[in-house]
Design a protein around this motif. Structure first.
Motif, short mmCIF file in Angstrom:
data_model
loop_
_atom_site.label_atom_id
_atom_site.label_comp_id
_atom_site.label_asym_id
_atom_site.label_seq_id
_atom_site.Cartn_x
_atom_site.Cartn_y
_atom_site.Cartn_z
N HIS A 1 0.85 -1.18 0.00
CA HIS A 1 0.00 0.00 0.00
C HIS A 1 0.90 1.24 0.00
CE1 HIS A 1 -3.05 2.86 1.35
NE2 HIS A 1 -3.97 1.91 1.29
N GLY B 1 0.27 4.16 0.83
CA GLY B 1 0.03 5.10 1.91
C GLY B 1 0.52 4.56 3.24
N ARG C 1 9.56 -0.30 2.97
CA ARG C 1 9.29 -0.71 1.60
C ARG C 1 10.42 -1.54 1.00
NH1 ARG C 1 6.19 4.44 -1.22
NH2 ARG C 1 4.73 4.73 0.49
N GLU D 1 -6.22 -0.77 10.74
CA GLU D 1 -5.17 0.22 10.48
C GLU D 1 -4.60 0.11 9.07
OE1 GLU D 1 -1.61 -0.12 12.87
OE2 GLU D 1 -0.59 1.29 11.55
N GLN D 2 -4.53 -1.10 8.52
CA GLN D 2 -3.90 -1.33 7.20
C GLN D 2 -2.41 -1.02 7.22
OE1 GLN D 2 -7.09 1.18 5.04
NE2 GLN D 2 -6.71 -0.52 3.65
N GLY D 3 -1.82 -1.02 8.40
CA GLY D 3 -0.39 -0.78 8.54
C GLY D 3 0.06 -1.47 9.82
N PRO D 4 1.36 -1.45 10.12
CA PRO D 4 1.90 -2.27 11.23
C PRO D 4 2.13 -1.52 12.54
CG PRO D 4 3.68 -1.53 9.82
CD PRO D 4 2.42 -0.88 9.29
N ARG E 1 3.19 -3.24 16.09
CA ARG E 1 4.58 -3.10 16.54
C ARG E 1 4.68 -2.49 17.94
NH1 ARG E 1 7.65 -0.79 11.15
NH2 ARG E 1 7.34 -2.66 9.89
N VAL F 1 4.79 10.57 2.32
CA VAL F 1 5.34 9.44 1.58
C VAL F 1 5.15 9.74 0.10
CG1 VAL F 1 4.99 7.68 3.36
CG2 VAL F 1 3.16 8.14 1.72
N GLY F 2 6.03 9.14 -0.72
CA GLY F 2 5.96 9.37 -2.16
C GLY F 2 6.21 8.08 -2.89
N THR F 3 5.49 7.87 -3.98
CA THR F 3 5.55 6.58 -4.69
C THR F 3 5.42 6.79 -6.19
OG1 THR F 3 4.41 5.56 -2.82
CG2 THR F 3 4.45 4.30 -4.89
N GLU G 1 2.83 9.88 -6.87
CA GLU G 1 1.84 10.08 -5.80
C GLU G 1 2.56 10.55 -4.55
OE1 GLU G 1 -1.55 7.26 -4.61
OE2 GLU G 1 -0.16 7.15 -2.94
N ARG H 1 1.59 11.60 -0.51
CA ARG H 1 0.57 11.67 0.54
C ARG H 1 1.14 12.38 1.74
NH1 ARG H 1 -3.14 6.35 0.61
NH2 ARG H 1 -3.01 5.88 -1.60
N TRP I 1 -2.63 6.99 6.74
CA TRP I 1 -1.97 7.18 5.45
C TRP I 1 -2.79 6.62 4.31
CZ3 TRP I 1 1.88 10.50 5.00
CH2 TRP I 1 2.62 10.82 6.14
N ALA I 2 -3.92 6.01 4.63
CA ALA I 2 -4.86 5.57 3.60
C ALA I 2 -6.06 6.51 3.62
CB ALA I 2 -5.30 4.14 3.87
N HIS J 1 -5.49 -5.04 1.79
CA HIS J 1 -5.73 -5.17 0.34
C HIS J 1 -5.13 -6.46 -0.17
CE1 HIS J 1 -6.67 -0.69 -0.73
NE2 HIS J 1 -7.43 -1.16 0.23
#
Lengths: 420, 420
Positions: free
Chosen positions: A233, A235, A242, B199-202, B206, B268-270, B293, B295, B362-363, B389
């Protein structure tokens, strides 16, 4: 008297221009380009056009197992010099690439027949199938078939983008993969091969010269790099978490340029294809794929440049926690041109008052495939603006006059036995 | 006594797990993931499942012009608190993203009805259509429809990859683009919106914490860069003569990472998409396209990082003799969460003995769209391994127990009039 016979041998540009114009109508496109893909109806019509022009001279033609067209003049059993090029084009390509070489061979035959002087050796004209490889990725197909033969098991797997198998396309033209090996016999009695071609680059034009004598045909090695990281993801995955496969891929794109530049003109390097997978703006790419092509007339330089790129890619992959694998997708060895034949071409050029330029060919040619079996040489004429593989490809008759003359006289001098 | 009523309000995890399991069978895939794309039959079945579960409670449901599902409890005319999330997924997505928030709202309604205590205010449950945007690129569709409304002219042009128009997909579900504007009325009497989400993140996992209180939802700005150089033969074009569009593109990919890193965690940038045109290994790319992108929960930071990338891209393009143009493809402004509602969530968390963590999201979320019109707040529960996802997305009941309890009690305290 012998020099006199040679100096009387002068191409008739008006009929060469007419040949080129007629040939250029086959597969013509609206914007001035031509499309004659290998094994297409258009490539077939171009070959039929050549056969018809030969018939006007009373010269019969044959087609071999690779669908190469062959025609010959001179005494049975005598040594043979092969000349020619190809009639296929890239999509919307130019009217000179390949075509000018075949028409130069045709004009040379016409001049030899008109001169009336008995030939001591034979001249065999070739129009090779699928030099470009634009449809099946099988470039130098016809010349490779006669020079070294093909890996038939590999060819059996080959398909075009529409899913048509090469074997089917060949069958539609009455050719069978299993019989391809027999095409090699066409060179059994051939001593050497000469080819005239447009330069496809700007060097002659920039120097104001009309004749280039090729010293070597570049080697080409294409390696596919696949970087495997982790799809995430874009975001919620912090930068530090990453494993973005595209970052080492981008570093590698720049490394290709740097490594090629460091060769000091002895190699060129290109990344022409790149993809990020899955390829969505809001997803960190878990995979990146790119093509790395390096060309050099020197095998060692080609290997060194590829090695430098591979080391950079591996270091960058490690730095980003990404795996990288490489796969060779295409390899053509560099081909040195024969010094004696180069000297014969230069001699005829100088006799015209031209100062021929030694040039590396950075594009592949049928001559490169044939060099694996025979002494070969090539003569370049200028390309306007260096343009090639494009509708605007053009060489004015005044610009190919000298090259065609030197080419025809080199062939004649040998066929008449004036050269050892 | 009032604190006692609240502390008696305890989710029944077994039935929430059963709801999630039943919902997870709709659109289930072989590998454990689910696919419920917007406007699909599967998304429709997921909404029907919710309506059926509400009917078991004796609560009627309605569907608005955007196909959002709504259901309400509490006294007519009283102030309204909206709660909910979405039921659509990305292709082969997880069974918790969105789904857990809707099921949390359902369980909260069940607990309020079971508690038997009269409601002083209303609670309105929402399941928003097409949060993900995976099919039509129209993420936050339902929540935007009720919050700010849509640009209907733009939506009329939207098609999925199969060429199906959004308008057709809507019509198949009995919805008309022209009526979409009326959906805004659904929020006319709503005072605030609360959402529970994975959360869709860690980060929570953690830190070993179970409750995150969102401080802001990230802004998202996607800009497409197109570099225009010159397509050329990868052999005959010397390095110095090239205008290779892929070189400044590669530099830009690296600049995105550098600029995001320099933000020190504030952005963040992607680069998720890149292509070289025409894309053949033996052709110097005349064009390169990539997505950038960025964010950030801070508008100024998002603009600064994009600006830094644009300057780098322009400098590199100039250096390589290449033109570059940019086009904004997607823009969502950052959304700050309401301080009073954040404090209510934290208070209920602390009453459970939890120490809630302030987190940036971040989402994107439906709450972000609604923030343009209402005070909103969000509560995060952990995602195992930070995965989202993806088929492996999972949050164990022990991990969402505290978050769901705090969420339900925050809603109850307000509906019962225990909070101002």
């Amino acid at each position: 008297m012998e020099a006199g016979a040679l100096s009387a041998l002068t191409p008739v540009l008006a009929r060469v221009e007419e040949d080129l114009a007629d040939l250029g109508r086959i597969g013509a496109r609206a914007g001035g380009g031509v499309t004659r893909l290998a094994w297409s109806e258009e490539e077939g019509r171009a070959k039929a056009f050549l056969v018809e022009r030969l018939a006007r001279l009373g010269v019969g033609a044959e087609s071999d197992e690779a669908a190469n067209v062959w025609a010959e003049i001179g005494p049975e059993g005598a040594p043979v010099l092969a000349i020619g090029s190809h009639l296929d084009t890239v999509p919307d390509g130019g009217r000179y690439d390949g075509a000018l070489g075949v028409m130069a061979g045709l004009e040379t035959m016409r001049l030899l027949l008109e001169a009336g002087r008995p030939l001591k050796r034979r001249v065999r004209l070739a129009a090779f199938t699928d030099e470009e490889g634009a449809r099946f990725g099988t470039g130098l197909f016809g010349s490779t078939a006669v020079a070294t033969g093909h890996d038939i098991d590999h060819l059996a797997e080959v398909r075009d983008r529409a899913g048509v198998a090469l074997a089917e396309a060949m069958a539609a033209r009455g050719r069978r993969l299993e019989e391809l090996g027999r095409a090699r016999e066409r060179l059994d009695d051939v001593e050497a091969y000469l080819e005239l071609h447009v330069e496809q680059g700007p060097r002659l034009e920039r120097m104001g010269r009309d004749i280039g004598v090729v010293t070597a045909i570049t080697g080409i090695r294409q390696v596919e790099y696949t970087f495997a990281g982790e799809t995430n993801h874009a975001g919620t995955t912090a930068l530090a978490d990453r494993r973005d496969a595209l970052l080492p891929a981008a570093e590698t794109i720049l490394a290709v340029r740097r490594a090629a530049e460091r060769s000091g003109g002895r190699a060129v390097g290109t990344v022409g294809y790149v993809a990020a997978v899955p390829g969505a703006a809001n997803v960190v790419p878990g995979e990146a794929v790119l093509s790395v092509e390096v060309r050099s007339p020197e095998s060692e330089v080609m290997a060194e440049v590829h090695g430098e790129i591979a080391r950079a890619a591996e270091a960058e992959a490690r730095r980003h926690g990404v795996e990288v694998v490489r796969a060779v997708r295409h390899h053509v060895a560099p081909a040195a041109m024969d010094p004696a034949w180069r000297e014969r071409l230069r001699r005829q050029a100088r006799a015209l008052g031209e100062e021929p330029v030694d040039l590396v060919s950075w594009a592949g040619h049928d001559a490169g495939a044939l060099a694996a079996r025979l002494p070969v040489a090539m003569l370049f004429v200028p390309s306007r603006g260096g343009l090639s593989h494009a509708p605007g490809e053009y060489t004015a008759p005044e610009r190919y006059r000298a090259g065609l003359t030197a080419f025809a006289r080199t062939v004649a001098a040998w066929a008449w036995g004036l050269e050892p």
